[in-house]
Design an enzyme around this catalytic site. Structure first.
Site, PDB file in Angstrom:
ATOM      1  N   ASP A 298      33.002  35.169  30.342  1.00 44.99           N
ATOM      2  CA  ASP A 298      33.680  36.148  31.198  1.00 44.99           C
ATOM      3  C   ASP A 298      33.229  35.960  32.646  1.00 44.99           C
ATOM      4  O   ASP A 298      32.256  35.244  32.918  1.00 44.99           O
ATOM      5  CB  ASP A 298      33.348  37.561  30.709  1.00 44.99           C
ATOM      6  CG  ASP A 298      34.284  38.616  31.259  1.00 44.99           C
ATOM      7  OD1 ASP A 298      35.443  38.278  31.596  1.00 44.99           O
ATOM      8  OD2 ASP A 298      33.870  39.783  31.348  1.00 44.99           O
TER       9      ASP A 298
ATOM     10  N   GLU B 239      35.599  33.214  37.171  1.00 42.61           N
ATOM     11  CA  GLU B 239      36.612  32.744  38.137  1.00 42.61           C
ATOM     12  C   GLU B 239      36.024  31.964  39.332  1.00 42.61           C
ATOM     13  O   GLU B 239      36.750  31.090  39.818  1.00 42.61           O
ATOM     14  CB  GLU B 239      37.433  33.934  38.663  1.00 42.61           C
ATOM     15  CG  GLU B 239      38.356  34.550  37.645  1.00 42.61           C
ATOM     16  CD  GLU B 239      37.624  35.376  36.597  1.00 42.61           C
ATOM     17  OE1 GLU B 239      38.119  35.441  35.466  1.00 42.61           O
ATOM     18  OE2 GLU B 239      36.557  35.922  36.910  1.00 42.61           O
TER      19      GLU B 239
ATOM     20  N   ASP C 178      41.896  41.714  31.956  1.00 41.59           N
ATOM     21  CA  ASP C 178      41.810  43.182  31.966  1.00 41.59           C
ATOM     22  C   ASP C 178      43.180  43.812  32.186  1.00 41.59           C
ATOM     23  O   ASP C 178      43.524  44.259  33.290  1.00 41.59           O
ATOM     24  CB  ASP C 178      40.833  43.622  33.055  1.00 41.59           C
ATOM     25  CG  ASP C 178      39.430  43.097  32.806  1.00 41.59           C
ATOM     26  OD1 ASP C 178      39.104  42.813  31.641  1.00 41.59           O
ATOM     27  OD2 ASP C 178      38.674  42.955  33.785  1.00 41.59           O
TER      28      ASP C 178
END
Length: 826
Positions: free
Chosen positions: A418, A421, A492
């Site tokens: 997670d 990015e 999300d």
């Protein structure tokens, strides 16, 4: 004394040499802010490749296969070749290359490429002479500062699909998109960019289709007629123009060629295809056991529970909060005894804290990304101020894999990557951070979009070694080729009908872009779904490759039993169906490992030129594998329109047949998701189990749906957890249906492993009153049977206990599952 003629010849050769080496350039009276590629000044042919020099650039055109041509263009001499995405080398291909004063011609068995010399421009043709794609006259390829863009002529009626995880409609015509991996919490249904980058799209026009993959890890931009009516374009904010052009007559083959370039997934662990119960967050361990025990008590099949960041000691990666989880190994052992596997989240940020072993070892090994002055970059995330491993550095990937051994020793089975990015508070990492880029050295501008994919790679390689079996790897972000290492989910999302349907399109687009193992947060991550929305979402989730229920902190609990008894029964129905379909689903994943075809498939793959499938009323319909067409609707929808493309379609629940080419207004209820089975389908199913750790009964049921077209299905089994299948330890069988010969054929089995099923039951749908069946020309008694896939939902009032059973009368036979070929005549 040198003759005038010889002197002139040598002068011409010298000028030619200067042009080919780029020393000689044409001077413009006034520099334009846009630098065009210019005219061809030199051509050198090398077997399947052409090196070209133009007024302002260098180019290399390479035939990769009969169907794939690579184009590289740069203002500077082309750098040594390197790619994180492409793992294939050019294949030896029958290629003809000729030239004259006006153009260069390349021909393979499948396509023709014409390169105009003045100015440089490329046109791709099929062997019938039809234009597949061509550079836009006057624009072709050009630079604005360091940004490079190639402009393609917009064909009449051209559609554009794919491009990975992109919001919006199936047909992307009229829109522009940017690739820049972004932490986009609670993103809107039109927001761009979001988490991942796959710069690969498919163009469709005049009964032709092609693929373009731009392999450039700088921020990239795609324009499909946004703010203009002249061109489509693709380009990047730095680096070279480097794209692969793929042509086939079928989109499925374009995806196969694309995944031949960028790689295909390995077989996933079987348990990862079961239902996964997640939350941000389950803690302490007593809560984890409560969730596991409740799933078992309420007869909700499940295979996985996931721990979010609250399992860590102050959110520090590779640690456990010992108050909440005092003995992780004992916990995973107990969960294993209950039939559950544990997945844990990992974030790339390593807290900058002396005495924290993970940080100390990373600092000692010098594996963190850096500023130009060689100090470690520090950004703030959950644990506080963090350094970040350089996953583009082989040393960084090895270090991460070594740290992964702790999870292996603790009995963890899945790794969830997670915040990769990279996400940091402020969401504005400096451009001047330096990454190793496998020795090439690159700034944040070139490295960002590939960082997450390399983190997933490090997690996959580390977990594979640490777990000693197939790991499950999940990521939020990635780059083209991510499918080699990881599944991906859509981040999300929000608890809204529009987000549920957007999620369907995101998964379909990822499938078009070479990624088979995809999922979304069932019920939505942010907010609280209504009962009807949750019920519909979990129905759709049963027909997603990765079936994950997840919700955020400070939301209501979102397990199936938290929405009341009716939603619990609906959820159980569809989770049960998922587990019965595991033989079909596992075989479909096997297909993905062989040809790259997605598990969840946009109708554009099989019905490319049917304009109705791009209609926004029908664009959310999709295939789940080759047999099931799913028609999603909002949770509270009472009626909905369904479009039936070519062929005959059977209602999954009743066997009612629907003909092709019609739009049907149908009643929609909360209890049932509209699902249809394609004619001639072959669907293997098993008995209900509560987890993949439990063995089904000894009978594999093969459902065959009568149709007018021939079909086949490759049925596949292996042990579901090891890599022994790579050495022949599997069970595989081709099953064929031939309506002309009225024959169903089971080929001889392949592989060294016996099937887990000792019997095969063949169920005949839509065949009417079959009276006799012959197995290898020997008559066999046929049984009257009843096929039903759902349990009736209870009537929650004093007047009745349940709704009626829904199903269809069918015929069936049972045979021994032996390895030899046999055929069934009807």
């Amino acid at each position: 004394m040198l003759s005038t003629n010889n002197w002139f010849v040598k002068l011409k050769f010298f000028i030619f040499f200067l042009a080919c080496t780029g020393i000689l350039k044409t001077a413009n009276a006034q520099e334009s802010p846009v630098k065009n590629i210019g005219k061809v000044t030199c051509v050198r042919i090398e077997d399947q490749a052409i090196n070209i020099t133009t007024d302002n650039a260098f180019a290399r055109i390479t035939v990769y296969s009969a169907n794939v041509v690579r184009v590289r263009i740069d203002k500077h001499k082309l750098a040594p070749d390197f790619s994180y995405a492409v793992i294939a080398q050019p294949q030896k291909t029958k290629t003809s290359i000729t030239q004259n004063a006006q153009e260069i011609n390349i021909a393979t068995d499948s396509l023709k490429v014409v390169i105009r010399k003045s100015p440089f421009a490329i046109t791709f043709y099929n062997n019938n002479g039809d234009v597949i794609s061509q550079d836009e006259t006057g624009l072709t390829t050009s630079w604005v500062n360091e940004s490079v863009t190639t402009y393609k002529h917009m064909q009449e009626g051209e559609r554009f699909i794919g491009l990975g995880e992109k919001t919006g409609d199936l047909d992307r015509k009229g829109n522009g998109y940017t690739n820049w991996n972004t932490d986009s919490f609670g993103y809107s249904t039109g927001q761009d960019p979001i988490y991942s980058t796959i710069p690969f799209y498919i163009g469709i026009h005049h009964h032709l289709n092609y693929g373009v993959f731009l392999d450039n890890t700088y921020q990239s931009d795609f324009n499909f007629g946004a703010s203009n009516n002249r061109f489509s374009s693709f380009g990047a904010r730095g680096g070279e123009m480097n794209y692969y052009f793929i042509y086939h007559t079928h989109i499925a083959d374009i995806i196969t060629s694309y995944t031949a370039l960028t790689g295909r997934m390995k077989m996933p662990p079987l348990w990862s295809l079961g239902y996964q119960q997640n939350r941000y967050s389950y803690y302490p361990e007593t809560e984890v056991f409560r969730i596991a025990q409740t799933l078992r008590e309420k007869k909700i099949p499940a295979d996985g529970i996931t721990l979010d960041i609250h399992y860590m000691d102050h959110y520090k990666v590779f640690t456990w909060d010992k108050d909440r989880f005092p003995d992780p190994k004992a916990m995973t052992n107990k969960l294993k005894d209950m039939g559950f596997k544990l997945t844990v989240i990992v974030d790339p940020g390593v807290k900058e804290e002396k005495g924290y072993g993970v940080y100390d070892r990373g600092f000692k090994d010098n594996i963190f990304i850096k500023y130009p002055d060689s100090t470690n970059y520090t950004g703030e995330v959950w644990p506080g101020w963090c350094n970040f491993p350089d996953f583009t550095n082989p040393k960084g990937r090895t270090w991460w894999g070594t740290e992964m051994k702790k999870y292996g020793a603790d009995g963890v089975s899945g790794i969830w990557n997670d915040m990769n990015e990279i996400a940091t508070w402020g969401q504005k990492m400096p451009d001047n951070i330096i990454f190793d880029y496998d020795g090439k050295k690159a700034s944040h501008l070139e490295s960002r979009d590939v960082y997450a994919m390399q983190m997933a790679r490090a997690s996959y390689e580390g977990a594979k070694a640490a777990f000693n079996k197939r790991p499950f790897i999940l990521t939020r972000a990635g780059y083209a080729g991510l499918q080699r290492y990881t599944a991906i989910w859509t981040g999300d999302n929000r608890s809204e009908d529009s987000h549920m349907l957007l999620g369907v399109r995101l998964l379909n687009s990822l499938g078009l872009s070479g990624v088979p193992f995809t999922g979304m947060d069932i019920g939505g991550f942010t907010g609280n779904p209504t009962q009807s929305l949750y019920a519909r979402w979990i129905q759709i989730g049963a027909f997603n490759p990765y079936f994950r229920n997840h919700t955020a902190v400070n939301t209501k609990s979102s397990e199936p039993w938290t929405y009341g008894e009716e939603v619990l029964e609906i959820s159980r129905n569809y989770i049960n169906l998922r587990y019965k379909l595991l033989p079909y689903l596992y075989s479909t994943f096997y297909e993905a490992t062989q040809n790259g075809h997605p598990v969840m498939r946009s109708l554009a793959i099989d019905y490319t030129f049917d304009k109705n499938i791009y209609n926004t009323e029908f664009q959310n319909q999709y295939m789940f594998g080759s047999s099931f067409m799913v028609a999603p609707f909002e949770g509270d929808a009472k009626f909905g329109k369904i479009y039936f493309p070519a062929g005959k379609w059977y209602d999954l629940y009743t066997d009612k047949a629907e003909d092709a080419g019609q739009e049907q207004l149908t009643e929609v209820t909360m209890h049932k998701l509209p699902v249809f089975v394609k004619e001639s389908s072959i669907v293997p199913m098993q008995s209900l189990i509560q987890s993949t750790a439990e063995k089904p009964t000894d009978t594999l049921t093969i459902h065959v749906y009568k149709g007018n077209v021939s079909n086949h299905f490759v049925y596949y089994e292996d042990d579901g957890e090891s890599y022994n299948y790579e050495n022949g330890s599997f069970y595989k069988r081709l099953i064929s249906y031939d309506p002309a010969k009225k024959l169903i054929t089971f080929n001889k089995t392949e592989g060294s492993t016996a099937s887990k099923f000792s019997k095969i039951k063949i169920v005949f749908h839509g065949f009417g009153d079959l009276s006799t069946i012959k197995v290898n020309d020997k008559s066999m008694n046929i049984n009257d049977d009843f096929s039903s896939v759902l349990t009736p939902i209870s009537k929650f009032d004093p007047q009745g206990s349940a709704n009626p059973f829904e199903g269809a009368k069918v015929k069936s036979i049972v045979v021994k599952n032996e390895g030899n070929e046999f055929s069934i005549g009807y």
